[in-house]
Design an enzyme around this catalytic site. Sequence first.
Site, PDB file in Angstrom:
ATOM      1  N   HIS A   4     -43.749 -11.777   4.050  1.00  0.00           N
ATOM      2  CA  HIS A   4     -42.805 -12.817   3.631  1.00  0.00           C
ATOM      3  C   HIS A   4     -43.017 -14.157   4.304  1.00  0.00           C
ATOM      4  O   HIS A   4     -42.195 -15.065   4.140  1.00  0.00           O
ATOM      5  CB  HIS A   4     -41.352 -12.380   3.844  1.00  0.00           C
ATOM      6  N   LYS A  10     -26.435 -19.593  -0.499  1.00  0.00           N
ATOM      7  CA  LYS A  10     -27.117 -19.206  -1.734  1.00  0.00           C
ATOM      8  C   LYS A  10     -26.140 -19.036  -2.895  1.00  0.00           C
ATOM      9  O   LYS A  10     -26.451 -19.383  -4.027  1.00  0.00           O
ATOM     10  CB  LYS A  10     -27.894 -17.902  -1.518  1.00  0.00           C
ATOM     11  N   GLU A  16     -29.526  -9.134  -7.996  1.00  0.00           N
ATOM     12  CA  GLU A  16     -30.383  -9.825  -8.965  1.00  0.00           C
ATOM     13  C   GLU A  16     -31.364  -8.845  -9.579  1.00  0.00           C
ATOM     14  O   GLU A  16     -31.721  -7.847  -8.958  1.00  0.00           O
ATOM     15  CB  GLU A  16     -31.249 -10.872  -8.245  1.00  0.00           C
ATOM     16  N   ARG A  20     -35.668 -30.098   3.442  1.00  0.00           N
ATOM     17  CA  ARG A  20     -36.452 -30.684   4.541  1.00  0.00           C
ATOM     18  C   ARG A  20     -37.894 -30.848   4.087  1.00  0.00           C
ATOM     19  O   ARG A  20     -38.253 -30.406   3.010  1.00  0.00           O
ATOM     20  CB  ARG A  20     -36.417 -29.748   5.743  1.00  0.00           C
TER      21      ARG A  20
END
Lengths: 165, 165, 502, 502
Positions: free
Chosen positions: D235, D116, D200, D292
Amino acid sequence: MVYDVTVDGVRRRLELEGADGHWTCRLDGQYIFVDAILTRPDVLSLLIDGRSFEIKREQTATDLHLWVGSRRFAVELHDPRSLRSRRDGAGDEHGPRKLVAPMPGKVVRVLVEENSQVETGQGIVVVEAMKMQNEIKSPKKGVVQKILAVQGTNVNSGDVLAIVE
Amino acid sequence: MVYDVTVDGVRRRLELEGADGHWTCRLDGQYIFVDAILTRPDVLSLLIDGRSFEIKREQTATDLHLWVGSRRFAVELHDPRSLRSRRDGAGDEHGPRKLVAPMPGKVVRVLVEENSQVETGQGIVVVEAMKMQNEIKSPKKGVVQKILAVQGTNVNSGDVLAIVE
Amino acid sequence: MFKKVLIANRGEIAVRVIRACREMGIASVAVYSDVDRASLHVRKADEAYPIGPAPATESYLRIDKILDVARCSGAEAIHPGYGFLSENSKFARACATAGIKFIGPSPASMELMGSKTRARQEMEKAGVPFVPGTSRGLQSQEEAAEIAESIGYPVMLKAAAGGGGKGMRMVRAREDLRSALEAAQSEAQRSFGDDEVYIEKAIINPRHIEMQVLADEHGNTVWLGERECSVQRRHQKVLEEAPSAIVDADMRRRMGEVAVKVAQAARYANAGTVEFLVDQQMNFYFLEMNTRLQVEHPVTELITGLDLVHLQIRIANGEELPFAQDEVTIRGHAIECRIYAEDPDNNYFPSPGKITLLLAPSGPGIRRDSGMYEGWTVPLDYDPLLAKLIGYGTSREQAMMRLQRALYEYFVAGIKTNISLFRRILQDPDFHAARVDTGYLDRLLGQQSKTDVDHDSGQTIAAIAAGLFTMLQPISTAGRPGHQTPAVASNWKQKGRTEAMH
Amino acid sequence: MFKKVLIANRGEIAVRVIRACREMGIASVAVYSDVDRASLHVRKADEAYPIGPAPATESYLRIDKILDVARCSGAEAIHPGYGFLSENSKFARACATAGIKFIGPSPASMELMGSKTRARQEMEKAGVPFVPGTSRGLQSQEEAAEIAESIGYPVMLKAAAGGGGKGMRMVRAREDLRSALEAAQSEAQRSFGDDEVYIEKAIINPRHIEMQVLADEHGNTVWLGERECSVQRRHQKVLEEAPSAIVDADMRRRMGEVAVKVAQAARYANAGTVEFLVDQQMNFYFLEMNTRLQVEHPVTELITGLDLVHLQIRIANGEELPFAQDEVTIRGHAIECRIYAEDPDNNYFPSPGKITLLLAPSGPGIRRDSGMYEGWTVPLDYDPLLAKLIGYGTSREQAMMRLQRALYEYFVAGIKTNISLFRRILQDPDFHAARVDTGYLDRLLGQQSKTDVDHDSGQTIAAIAAGLFTMLQPISTAGRPGHQTPAVASNWKQKGRTEAMH
């Protein structure tokens, strides 16, 4: 187990031995190793040398067919210990031949009378099913020995409609 | 035929009489006329006063459910002539309670020891299935009388994992 | 919106309309004959009522019984499906009289289009292109000879009240005209109770291409693209596709505009189909208008993204079309296979009976509209259409390949179906090249089908499987004769009994 | 074109790729673990080979075994599906070394997007919008406090190697920062073997919207529209749709252009998905790129008319994209329901077991991608996704209604599924109004579900049906415990044995 299997008219000898899904087959002396499971009634999954086959079984009143993928094979199977001939209704060119209904339906017309002379392919009985009238034709040249079909009655697939001698 | 039927905990008396798809039902004394056919195993089509119902039957290891359209009902059925109590595993608040696996899976952890004190809702055993770990919790406050689950073994739905007294 | 709609039909189309009703929050009312109690449309509907014995004339064609059910159940509208009463203007009128909305065009539009000669007269006035010929019945042999001479041989003789090839004769030369006309007239009389016959120029190897139209009851009419219906066996459509491989955007627009003109000239409302013959020079000629939903409507739905049955119901409910012509987008390609209960190895004889095993395809690009289920006994009394398998693709090529994949997965045991016919068509080079006309399929079936290359290894597999089946699932527990024949037999018995009672 | 492709996956996605191969005339090779011998992908493939015991680490994650099968069977390419090895760059490299084409992006693109922080650094350089915060791991508590202060609370702490909510913490106020950072770092270390954590700005009630991209190996990259993926339970995506109800044409184009920029900056080839967070002011921020095919790719296929798996294979085969950006048309609306083997009445516990009855929907606007069949025993070892039911409609409303109709028809007995969850979502007024964010579903499930109005009459019907079933199909011949438990039990036994042997 040992079987005599006839596939599309060809007779073969099959020996099967195995357990737990893994089978050793000996077909006409040749060894073939097969991984087999019944995935649901009448559907068999076979793996042979890595190739995957789905086999469907179709048993009707008169016949047993196996479908390998989209291809259909007529099969007869005998346990040789209880071998018996399956040749009965078919007869041959010279004896009396039965005229059978190819599908269920209703007899709407009988086109000939008993003891009349008929040609090969001549219409004998008209059977209606699904809005279509279908002429059932004589399989041979000869004399109509007996008519079993009765106008206005329902017949089932395989029912004998008439006998031509 | 006469049956005692329990639907979602409510007990009712059902008398059935009929033939050929047409049934007269007497449910707790009230008459209801039903046109019924089994369209395939475990799927029943009912017409009652013109309304069409598709009923599905689901029989598991422990329960019988009937689905009317998309709604599920827990059903118990007794032929009164052979009536027997179905109350066995459930027990009540005061006696020992069984901790059962809600689904098949693998016991990945046992969180408490035998004879330890546990609170209501406290995790006793962790069962893993389909990449998810699920804590099976104590149904009552008490003492863990016995632990039957063994770490690393597979359990089936309904298996007893532990008993809390 | 209607709260309850009756579906005056059976089979896959009844199921399709019931689904649309459920999707729109409308209760559905099915009707069924005695042999259809176990049919899928009865299970899927919210309500279902018996309307009589198996013969359609005593059940699905009985206007009185169907209207009785509509009144008793409180249905506000009736969807007729296709076939049965769908193009019967008397039924549409009876609905109106009973205060029940008929989901379709007005009786007047139906009657106009029901007479080929009247339709031709009206449409010629509106400037619709026709195959050269008469627009009214021939009065005499002399008139027939004169007209045939003027348009040139070969010519076609057709029954005014006709359909399905009945009362139709191609005449190649002058000397055959007299006997052909007599034969056509007598066949027309026998088949339709009306010996009116007209004459047209014969189009050699024509294509049959039709245009879907949709009109609301406020004067808005749009076209939704054509369907190629040339793949026919003995004049019956077998496979349809949209768009047609030979129609380009300009020809599509021109055909669409003619179709809209036809609909407007007939003051048409609801869904309808304008059929054209297309000759080898790409001229198209008006043939007839079908005043109902077509069997093959799904291919149009897939390329336009619209639901024609939803729209039919909305239009019947008095709503305006929710889009304008220029908002209709055609994207991709769709092909439909009509799965019939008939035996491809036995001259396509009908094959009713019990379905003992059913493996149905699904997945990307595959739509299946079916009236079948495993364990169901297909009755012998109706049209043999069991289901429609429709493939969609970005291109025609992809739609064909997806259909082949789906046909590979499709398996029905216990009855015979024409699934193998579609495998053959979809592998045929002429079909791949879109070289089809109305004679295409009969020509293909006249050829010897190629033998399978893999036949030998298949025989080996079948032999092994025969033994394994016997070990893993002894036949006595499965679809044995002793297991299935009683059900069929008792069904016939039941049928005999109920017929005797009425 | 490849002659043979290996599918390194199982379940519905393996079936979906096998179907694409068959549609393209490519032979398919399946691999299976011991508990998957009876799975549908083994039946559907042309070839199938065992690769080990049930645990994925000993079968579907074994790069060596899968490459052995590829080599022995002569497969020229491998499709990884999703999950398992699909985002494993070591696998992609091993394929390249073995001379087998990996159907997906290059290992370098996968590695870049797999980290990330690296992805963030590269994408920031390319001008991709990000949620304000650090683009690299925090060095100290002091740095964390400083940055949090500058972007403003609430903030999110996230594991650099993370995913699935692990190592993630929301911090609402300064005083909670220290302990939250410690917890996040230690969870990250435990879960991923790497304690790198970044910070963040927290977006309150964000939407999760992603953009499909497709790039060939010649530098052409296009976007194919967004998918709304905000309906999540803990999630995990549960239901996805395309397009998003809140994205208009302009925003779609802007998101698409950013997604193409992301793909180009990563020198990306093949199909990929760029995930965005969207805040309540419609700002969108790059989240990550999934390198993907996504589970939810069918909704994009339905609105674009394209087949993404066909295109993946063509791209891997070296072909150019067969269309340009301006030829992509988006039409209609599609919604996907992920059918899981879990029990909605028991906290969504997994529910493997034998499927004793399966009634599957079909018909207009319904696509079903399934790995299930009646009689199959769902193994307990893998992800509980059984099938995907996808509804298409002219409008969002119609897609919803069609799905409800199809869910009404869908029935699975023997195992529990979450089908009823979708009935609930599709009837929820907030969902109808498209008022969804990533917290939507957990809030809905926190509410009491409404009781059925028709419950009483249902009870009556059930009581009558209970008696009738007993008369018409005595339970001993059906799905009785004595009938089904042995199969399941012997399966567990078998599992125990095979694990012990390896």
